[in-house]
Write an enzyme that holds these catalytic residues in place. Structure first.
Site, short mmCIF file in Angstrom:
data_model
loop_
_atom_site.label_atom_id
_atom_site.label_comp_id
_atom_site.label_asym_id
_atom_site.label_seq_id
_atom_site.Cartn_x
_atom_site.Cartn_y
_atom_site.Cartn_z
N CYS A 57 31.44 65.68 85.21
CA CYS A 57 31.59 65.73 83.86
C CYS A 57 30.74 65.91 82.92
O CYS A 57 30.48 65.08 82.17
CB CYS A 57 32.54 64.80 83.48
SG CYS A 57 33.88 64.41 84.60
N GLU A 71 26.21 73.32 85.30
CA GLU A 71 26.26 72.49 86.59
C GLU A 71 27.49 73.09 87.53
O GLU A 71 28.74 73.36 86.82
CB GLU A 71 26.52 71.10 86.47
CG GLU A 71 27.62 70.46 85.72
CD GLU A 71 27.34 69.14 85.25
OE1 GLU A 71 27.87 68.33 85.69
OE2 GLU A 71 26.55 68.92 84.32
N CYS A 121 33.24 73.29 92.62
CA CYS A 121 33.81 73.03 91.28
C CYS A 121 32.87 73.82 90.16
O CYS A 121 31.53 73.62 90.19
CB CYS A 121 33.72 71.45 90.67
SG CYS A 121 34.28 71.15 89.00
N CYS A 176 35.28 62.75 77.59
CA CYS A 176 34.38 63.85 78.36
C CYS A 176 32.99 64.19 77.90
O CYS A 176 32.81 64.28 76.72
CB CYS A 176 35.23 64.93 78.52
SG CYS A 176 34.35 66.22 79.34
N CYS A 228 31.19 72.57 75.43
CA CYS A 228 33.04 72.69 75.24
C CYS A 228 33.07 72.19 73.98
O CYS A 228 32.67 71.49 73.35
CB CYS A 228 33.41 71.66 76.24
SG CYS A 228 35.26 71.87 76.34
N1 SAH Z 1 38.58 72.06 80.17
C1 SAH Z 1 39.49 72.06 81.50
C2 SAH Z 1 38.47 71.78 82.74
C3 SAH Z 1 37.45 71.06 82.69
S1 SAH Z 1 37.37 69.18 82.79
C4 SAH Z 1 40.30 70.66 81.42
O1 SAH Z 1 40.33 70.21 80.36
O2 SAH Z 1 41.31 70.70 82.26
C5 SAH Z 1 38.09 68.76 84.36
C6 SAH Z 1 38.93 67.80 84.55
O3 SAH Z 1 38.03 66.43 84.19
C7 SAH Z 1 39.85 67.47 83.31
O4 SAH Z 1 40.92 67.14 83.72
C8 SAH Z 1 39.21 66.55 82.56
O5 SAH Z 1 40.20 65.90 81.43
C9 SAH Z 1 38.69 65.58 83.41
N2 SAH Z 1 37.62 64.65 82.96
C10 SAH Z 1 36.66 64.63 81.93
N3 SAH Z 1 36.10 63.69 81.50
C11 SAH Z 1 36.47 62.85 82.52
C12 SAH Z 1 36.14 61.49 82.71
N4 SAH Z 1 35.15 60.82 81.95
N5 SAH Z 1 36.85 60.88 83.84
C13 SAH Z 1 38.01 61.35 84.46
N6 SAH Z 1 38.10 62.84 84.32
C14 SAH Z 1 37.51 63.30 83.36
#
Ligand code: SAH
Length: 342
Positions: free
Chosen positions: A329, A90, A103, A117, A110
């Site tokens: 996410c 996505e 994005c 996440c 992952c």
């Molecule tokens: N793997 C990378 C990029 C993808 S996640 C990373 O970890 O940075 C992008 C952002 O969304 C990251 O900061 C991640 O921690 C955050 N994220 C993931 N799930 C989330 C959620 N349920 N609520 C808020 N932020 C979330």
């Protein structure tokens, strides 16, 4: 089959040479690819024989829109793409004052296992190629009819776990004959793979590095992010310090606020301590609730922000876009897969 969109300019020239073609053909093909040609037949300024040769020898990735959701609130568009092998990723198209931003995802699923996440729930299926990361930019522009000026690598997957393809993607998307988005308009977000952060520093790119911190202490961070168990917060900040020293670029820290877990005053104070002597920007993210996760959004976001700012650390609260379309996410892909399972 050669994944032609993932080739660098030099590699594409070499491929054309191997077909007995002059160098200018590489530029023509490059432009068609990066403009989102859906087949080699569309490349009308190429000789028919070359079109045929390319079709025989090369994979042309053209993601299909499996589902598209448009937010009524703010025009955010969420795309679920079907890849050539049937996998889904996505991307989210967002309208900001500073320009349209996409994005992008870099992996199907992952490996990192962050507890809050949704992208990681089914593990890592596979990494995307450079061309497949680029496709999300190209085809979102084509499909929406709107120019994209900024990219955030904050979709599914861990960019530094797919290092080579991501580096290749950055080079391709930067090319003036292609999408032509400058490094200063790109953010790369990582959960904190320290060796790769050190490696990235050596390239001295002008992009913005975002580190998903989410907690300033090892106990909390290891609970939220398994990746922390091996390295720890001190080592992570050592890499961040080195990154800033080497590149001169201020790092942005992502901090998803989780109720009663990482939103205490002492954690704000510890974060301030870690950032001493190094400019940094903290991005406080209201947690997006994921059904499978026990974590709830914090009610102390503003207090936490004030506590950081009163000690000289700049902190902003991320505006929520696409709230009505699950634009965050891994949620859309999960739903689509869920439907297929039924
Ligand atoms: N793997 C990378 C990029 C993808 S996640 C990373 O970890 O940075 C992008 C952002 O969304 C990251 O900061 C991640 O921690 C955050 N994220 C993931 N799930 C989330 C959620 N349920 N609520 C808020 N932020 C979330």
């Amino acid at each position: 089959m050669t994944d032609i969109k993932s080739l660098s300019r030099a590699e594409l020239e070499a491929l054309m040479a191997s077909f007995g073609q002059p160098k200018f053909r590489a530029k023509q093909v490059f432009q068609w690819l990066h403009r989102g040609a859906a087949s080699f037949d569309e490349m009308t300024n190429l000789p028919k024989a070359l079109q045929q040769k390319l079709a025989e020898e090369c994979l042309l990735t053209v993601p299909q829109v499996e589902r598209k959701q448009v937010s009524k609130l703010d025009g955010t568009i969420k795309y679920l793409w079907k890849l050539h092998d049937g996998n889904f990723v996505e991307s989210v198209f967002m309208r900001y004052q500073h320009g349209n931003t996409i994005c992008v995802s870099c992996e199907v699923g992952c490996l990192m296992g962050c507890a809050f996440c949704a992208s990681t729930l089914g593990g890592l299926i596979r990494k995307l190629s450079a061309g497949e990361i680029l496709d999300q930019v190209i085809f979102a522009e084509k499909e929406s009819g709107q120019k994209i000026s900024n990219i955030v690598m904050m979709g599914m997957g861990e960019p530094l776990d797919n290092y080579d393809a991501v580096m290749r993607f950055l080079e391709l998307v930067n090319d003036p004959d292609g999408v032509n988005i400058g490094m200063r308009h790109i953010s790369l977000s990582t959960c904190g793979l320290v060796d790769k952060i050190d490696k990235l520093a050596t390239h001295q790119l002008q992009l913005t590095l975002s580190v998903s911190l989410h907690a300033p202490d090892d106990e909390t961070r290891s609970k939220l992010m398994p990746v922390n168990k091996a390295v720890g917060v001190d080592r992570l900040f050592a890499s961040c310090r080195n990154y800033f020293k080497t590149t001169g670029r201020r790092i942005s820290y992502e901090y998803a606020m989780v109720d009663g877990v990482n939103d205490h005053d002492w954690q704000a104070d510890l974060l301030v301590k870690h950032l001493k002597g190094m400019p940094g920007h903290v991005n406080l993210i209201p947690l997006n609730e994921v059904r499978e996760s026990p974590y709830k959004p914090s009610r102390r976001v503003r207090q936490f922000q004030k506590r950081l700012e009163s000690q000289g650390v700049t902190a902003t609260v991320r505006r929520k876009l696409g709230g009505d379309i699950d634009a965050s996410c891994g949620q859309l892909r999960k739903k689509a897969l869920g439907l297929k399972d039924e």
